[in-house]
Design a protein around this motif. Sequence first.
Motif, mmCIF file in Angstrom:
data_model
loop_
_atom_site.group_PDB
_atom_site.id
_atom_site.type_symbol
_atom_site.label_atom_id
_atom_site.label_comp_id
_atom_site.label_asym_id
_atom_site.label_seq_id
_atom_site.Cartn_x
_atom_site.Cartn_y
_atom_site.Cartn_z
ATOM 1 N N THR A 151 -2.391 -1.935 -10.342
ATOM 2 C CA THR A 151 -1.403 -2.049 -9.044
ATOM 3 C C THR A 151 -2.057 -2.446 -8.028
ATOM 4 O O THR A 151 -1.640 -3.505 -7.338
ATOM 5 N N ASP A 152 -3.340 -2.236 -7.687
ATOM 6 C CA ASP A 152 -4.273 -3.063 -6.607
ATOM 7 C C ASP A 152 -4.350 -4.320 -6.883
ATOM 8 O O ASP A 152 -4.426 -5.046 -6.093
ATOM 9 N N LEU B 164 -3.532 2.585 -11.509
ATOM 10 C CA LEU B 164 -3.846 2.271 -10.137
ATOM 11 C C LEU B 164 -4.814 0.904 -9.847
ATOM 12 O O LEU B 164 -4.449 0.107 -8.938
ATOM 13 N N VAL C 110 -3.804 -4.468 -2.927
ATOM 14 C CA VAL C 110 -3.595 -3.290 -1.752
ATOM 15 C C VAL C 110 -4.749 -3.324 -0.975
ATOM 16 O O VAL C 110 -5.977 -3.276 -1.474
ATOM 17 N N SER D 191 0.766 -1.150 -0.039
ATOM 18 C CA SER D 191 -0.011 0.035 0.172
ATOM 19 C C SER D 191 1.101 1.148 -0.054
ATOM 20 O O SER D 191 0.669 1.983 -0.784
ATOM 21 N N ARG E 289 2.375 1.360 -4.131
ATOM 22 C CA ARG E 289 1.098 2.257 -4.593
ATOM 23 C C ARG E 289 1.530 3.665 -4.397
ATOM 24 O O ARG E 289 1.351 4.467 -5.182
#
Length: 830
Positions: free
Chosen positions: A594-595, A591, A600, A534, A538
């Motif tokens: 990435t999550d 994003l 995340v 996180s 991120r």
Amino acid sequence: MDDEGSVSEECGRRRKVHGMLKLFYGLNEEGKAPEQPQSLDPCDINGPHFDPELYLNKLRRECSLAELMDHETCMVKQIRSLDSDMQTLVYENYNKFISATDTIRKMKNDFKKMEDEMDCLSANMAAITDFSASISGTLQDQHAQITKLSGVHTLLRKLQFLFELPARLNKCLELQAYAQAVSSHRRARCVLQQYSHLPSFKGIQDDCNSIIEKLAQELRQKFRDGGTSAKDLSECVELLLQLDEPAEELCDKFLSHARSRLELDLQGLEAEIKPYPPTSVVKEAATRRTSSTAVAGSPSDKSPKMLSLPSPTPNTDILEFIDRGCNEFVSSLCLVITSYQELFINHAQTGELASKNIPQMANGKLQAFVDDLATCYFLLVERRIQEEKGVGDNSLLVRALDRFHRRLQAVAKLLPGSNVPNQGTEIVIRAATERVKQYLSALQSFYMDSLTDVRQALATPRISVAGASVAGGGAHLGGPASGRDAPNSLPELLSSLSASILNQIKSVLASVHLFTAKDITFSNKPYFKGEFCSQGVRENLVVNFIRFVCQSSRQFCESAGDKGGSSPPALLLLLSRLCLDFETSTISYILTLTDEQFLVQHQNPITPVTTLCGEAREAAQKLLNHYVKVQGLIISQMLRKSVETRDWVNTIEPRNVRAVMKRVVEDTTSIDVQVGLLYEEGVRKAHSSDSSKRTFSVYSSSRQQPRYAASYTPSAPMDTNLLSNIHKLFSERIDIFSSVEFNKVSVMTGIIKISLKTFLECVRLRTFGRYGLQQIQVDCHYLQMYLWRFVSDENLVHFLLDEIVGSSAHRCLDPSPMEQSVIEVICERG
């Protein structure tokens, strides 16, 4: 089905019969009589005090004849039923009765035999009792004498053991039977100490003490050598403790000897690190450490030896370095911990040793020893990790950190209270965080290099507008120039830049994702994964890079004379579109990717997508506003110079449109094409049918052409100004430097507003002659013919051009306007 029904009926009947019998005999379900008070009523047929005469008299008194007959009939049926059930029960249990009879008969025979055997046993026991009493009576006189002789024999054996003890100890010393010697001395030590005032016992005690001292010296030497097996070393320590050797001194000697070997391993690791440090970490630690008690007689002989360190070997990679550290230093440290615990902590202490609380003291020394050496080791590991500056393949670094983390768990199991595993975990976290920072720096450098390539591509010579291109061949983003493959238009440059940024982010995420692989031990730890995914990936990597793109793009909007003053307008336009694409799709895609890859957890404080999209849109708006301002100022500069460098009072009669107006139209057309490559058309207001034929009076578009000549008389200057100002009051206010929308029409409207406003302000500072006013009329009509199609509302162009012509007329010495037909001919010819 019929058979099953008959069987169930038969079972039911039997249960009913048994129930009636139990009821008759007064039994419950368990076969026992219920504990209830007995009835004393003589008329209760089921009670123990039943009286038939009283019962019959009661029936005769209370019942009629019919009831008596019914009662008799019912009682007869019950009697017959009970007789029948009793007979059935006897038949059913006939075999059981026969078997019980046989069993009782057999038991009678068995008990008769057992009685005969018990009589025989009783007779034998009586005979044995008589013989025992006879023997006890015979030996009773000699028992006291035997007891006395046994005590004298035991005393003589003890005295013989004491007198033979020195010789026994010497023999054990020759045979190296140290355990037997110590055991013999401990057995006799209390007696010798108690009778040491007697000369004979005093001599024995002195001889034994000298022998034991010699034995202790040999044990100390054996302990110092440390070359024996773990079992022999444990026995040696135990014997020294039994000989009252100080436990703290033994612990210090053991740890000092182990430290010298472990520091040699650390020096070997330090030799592989580059650049070679001027001061050794191991030597610094040895200098800071307080000197412990010497293991041998001479302290200099047993001090840690420093090797002559070889030159660093630059070919050793991080995995080999960690492997060597784990296989040499960590393994040796674990062996030292295990041996030390077996000797001083886990070994069962008995007797006097149990009261000295040796394990607690030994554990404290071990903790300090391990923490001190582990600190040196961790400094070397961190220095080696810092050398991994490249942002290429992460596999070696991740595998090295994983191996480093796993091997430290062995120390955690051996030494639960140690802080070593936590320090190792912090190193792993710092290494991963530093790696993320390196990737962020690499992404930022890549983005800036890509912008440099874009600027170089935009700086190449312009090609024709018909080719729908603003800049010629450029360079690949992140690579050398290639004339054939280089993007040659703004859309291609934008697409190439966006694709290269996205590919780089995906590549970086794939590299960083190795830190969270399933086969990596520390990746699933809660103290690593949640924070790393996180905050590390991120926030510190992806979010910071997106913000860097927006912030670095906004820096190009700085005013002239600053760093961003020389930015080409096409770059501003391209970056504004890039930031707008970030806001519409790219940020959300990055994003989300990435999550999904790093799982995340959104309960952690993270930056929302809407916040980043807002920052990107703000940057795009600022860039587009600055682009409009820059392009408007470029055209304004041409118009300002064309007005300031001309003598408008003594000019000749206009025959052509000035070249600067043609250049303004050409540049505006070129900008329109340029903006149209990246932005949509936008919404325009409906145009009138004669937009290109609009005429201008010398005052205002609302005034009729025949009236302007009479207005310009010396007696009425205030009336003309008043009419012009009244017209402005009822006109829509024009905001020159307002924010533009993300479409071509809005951008062009903003540029033309700035240009014409500058033209108007320059005209207000000049004085005109007749032909100067007419030249302004021609120029404004020419601009009107072309500029109206670029703006969202043609009335804006009409109003500004009206203002320019009207302002020129106000400042004209001889306001004689040119006929509109002549103006149209000149403009069409131009």
